[in-house]
Design an enzyme around this catalytic site. Structure first.
Site, PDB file in Angstrom:
ATOM      1  N   GLY A  98       0.807  -0.992  -0.111  1.00 45.77           N
ATOM      2  CA  GLY A  98      -0.008   0.011  -0.138  1.00 45.77           C
ATOM      3  C   GLY A  98       0.870   1.222  -0.078  1.00 45.77           C
ATOM      4  N   GLY A 106      -0.119  -5.358   0.319  1.00 44.58           N
ATOM      5  CA  GLY A 106      -1.388  -5.269  -0.608  1.00 44.58           C
ATOM      6  C   GLY A 106      -1.333  -6.100  -1.989  1.00 44.58           C
ATOM      7  N   ASP A 152      -2.243  -7.838   6.963  1.00 49.85           N
ATOM      8  CA  ASP A 152      -3.452  -7.466   6.886  1.00 49.85           C
ATOM      9  C   ASP A 152      -3.938  -7.957   5.546  1.00 49.85           C
ATOM     10  OD1 ASP A 152      -2.068  -5.482   5.153  1.00 49.85           O
ATOM     11  OD2 ASP A 152      -3.498  -4.037   5.815  1.00 49.85           O
TER      12      ASP A 152
HETATM   13  C1  QUE Z   1       7.188  -3.414   4.722  1.00 52.60           C
HETATM   14  C2  QUE Z   1       5.993  -3.137   4.305  1.00 52.60           C
HETATM   15  C3  QUE Z   1       6.034  -2.424   3.176  1.00 52.60           C
HETATM   16  C4  QUE Z   1       7.073  -2.132   2.544  1.00 52.60           C
HETATM   17  C5  QUE Z   1       8.437  -2.443   3.181  1.00 52.60           C
HETATM   18  C6  QUE Z   1       8.572  -2.986   4.501  1.00 52.60           C
HETATM   19  C7  QUE Z   1       4.836  -2.028   2.498  1.00 52.60           C
HETATM   20  C8  QUE Z   1       4.784  -0.944   1.274  1.00 52.60           C
HETATM   21  C9  QUE Z   1       6.188  -0.949   0.831  1.00 52.60           C
HETATM   22  C10 QUE Z   1       6.469  -0.125  -0.349  1.00 52.60           C
HETATM   23  C11 QUE Z   1       7.311  -0.249  -1.081  1.00 52.60           C
HETATM   24  C12 QUE Z   1       7.666   0.509  -2.145  1.00 52.60           C
HETATM   25  C13 QUE Z   1       7.071   1.618  -2.342  1.00 52.60           C
HETATM   26  C14 QUE Z   1       5.908   1.919  -1.580  1.00 52.60           C
HETATM   27  C15 QUE Z   1       5.869   1.213  -0.527  1.00 52.60           C
HETATM   28  O1  QUE Z   1       7.253  -1.326   1.409  1.00 52.60           O
HETATM   29  O2  QUE Z   1       3.527  -2.252   2.890  1.00 52.60           O
HETATM   30  O3  QUE Z   1       5.158   3.016  -1.846  1.00 52.60           O
HETATM   31  O4  QUE Z   1       7.487   2.399  -3.612  1.00 52.60           O
HETATM   32  O5  QUE Z   1       3.818  -0.810   0.698  1.00 52.60           O
HETATM   33  O6  QUE Z   1       9.348  -3.737   4.972  1.00 52.60           O
HETATM   34  O7  QUE Z   1       4.680  -3.388   5.043  1.00 52.60           O
END
Ligand code: QUE
Length: 335
Positions: A67, A116, A147
């Protein structure tokens, strides 16, 4: 400046095609994207010419990294709880919609698929992935919890594999994701474009012609230890069993659990245990409640800061040790 839409949706041959199109953010889902997907699924539900839905991710690096947790953090810190609530509520409604969708829903997962991203794939009938794809539920690293229905899904994986993935955030490559039951088919990366075209032309029956034989589960030698250690009845017992196991795997697992939010380990353990007895809708409802309390915990802002904002990977958790997590505080968060 003309921004490209972050969700592309169109009818292509026999299928409705959805492409997550925010490649710079590894196709992480924001509220607009969730709404775009929901709109497409609602529109195609009763269109007879749409025989299946196929979803993929643009850019070649990720299916979907999760997400838009940076935005959620900013909203949580600013006290904009209605926006936080809208994001998770609509995301979970979309997850449930996929699970009950009346047509085959096929995810083409090539690259990163976390959090997500698993929620918009795993409830579909087919999850087709490539050998170098990476799957994980890494939420304990940001002090959220697994989740998108993972409190329902993870306890249904073989043995205690789900609890292992939940607490350590361990990454699985494509073949291992199939062994775990998160993905259903393995195909060569170079075959993905032809497979995608073949489904549009011939329907989901085309998948069988592309599936590769699975190499052995790379965790085969650890399966018994995973079930023994992560099948324990408390976080304290999981740690005790890992400490009693001299293997590298046990050391690495313990190290992973020591790096993530101690509080999140405790509430994620409880949430996954609880999800074993719930159906998907009930698990999602319980998860939505849990987002209200966990996103207010200081570890959430700190974890997202350390992983996604400052990216120093050096979070200061409070409390700092699993042993110091107050059961009464966790009980209130889970209530
Ligand atoms: C744990 C997480 C997430 C994560 C890294 C974690 C997560 C998530 C992202 C993510 C990665 C790249 C993106 C971004 C989000 O990384 O939920 O917008 O560009 O969305 O260690 O839960």
């Amino acid at each position: 400046m003309t921004d490209e839409p972050t969700v592309l949706a169109s009818i292509d041959g026999r299928i409705g095609r959805i492409t997550l199109n925010r490649p710079k953010a590894l196709n992480a889902l924001d509220l607009d994207m969730i709404r775009g997907m929901q709109r497409a699924l609602d529109a195609w539900r009763d269109v007879p010419d749409v025989h299946a839905v196929v979803i993929d991710g643009a850019g070649g690096r990720a299916f979907c990294a999760g997400g838009d947790i940076r935005a959620i953090r900013a909203q949580a810190v600013a006290g904009e709880t209605a926006l936080v609530e809208a994001f998770f509520a609509e995301e979970y409604t979309l997850n449930a919609c996929i699970a009950t969708y009346p047509k085959p829903y096929v995810a083409l997962i090539d690259g990163v698929c976390m959090g997500g991203g698993i929620g918009v794939s795993v409830y579909g009938q087919m999850r087709i992935t490539t050998p170098d794809s990476l799957f994980a539920m890494p939420e304990t690293a940001i002090a959220l919890f697994p989740d998108v229905g993972a409190t329902y899904m993870l306890p249904r994986l073989p043995g205690a594999l789900g609890m292992y993935l939940a607490l350590t955030g361990a990454r699985l490559k494509g073949a291992d994701a199939v062994h775990a039951g998160i993905a259903t088919h393995l195909v060569a990366k170079s075959d993905m474009p032809a497979l995608s075209a073949a489904i549009a032309r011939d329907g989901v029956a085309a998948v069988a012609g592309f599936a590769q034989a699975l190499p052995p589960f790379s965790l085969a030698a650890q399966r018994a230890a995973i079930d023994h250690c992560f099948g324990a009845d408390s976080v304290a017992d999981i740690i005790a069993r890992l400490q009693a196991d001299p293997s590298d795997w046990a050391k690495e697992s313990l190290g992973a659990m020591r790096g993530v939010s101690p509080s999140s380990v405790v509430w994620s353990f409880a949430a996954v245990k609880r999800g074993a007895a719930l159906n998907l809708d009930a698990a999602l409802a319980a998860e939505l409640k849990l987002t209200r309390t966990t996103t207010q915990h200081p570890d959430f802002a700190e974890g997202v800061r350390a992983v996604l904002v400052d990216k120093d990977r050096n979070p200061k958790w409070s409390p700092a040790r699993i042993e110091d997590v107050d059961p009464a505080v966790i009980a209130a968060i889970l209530a």
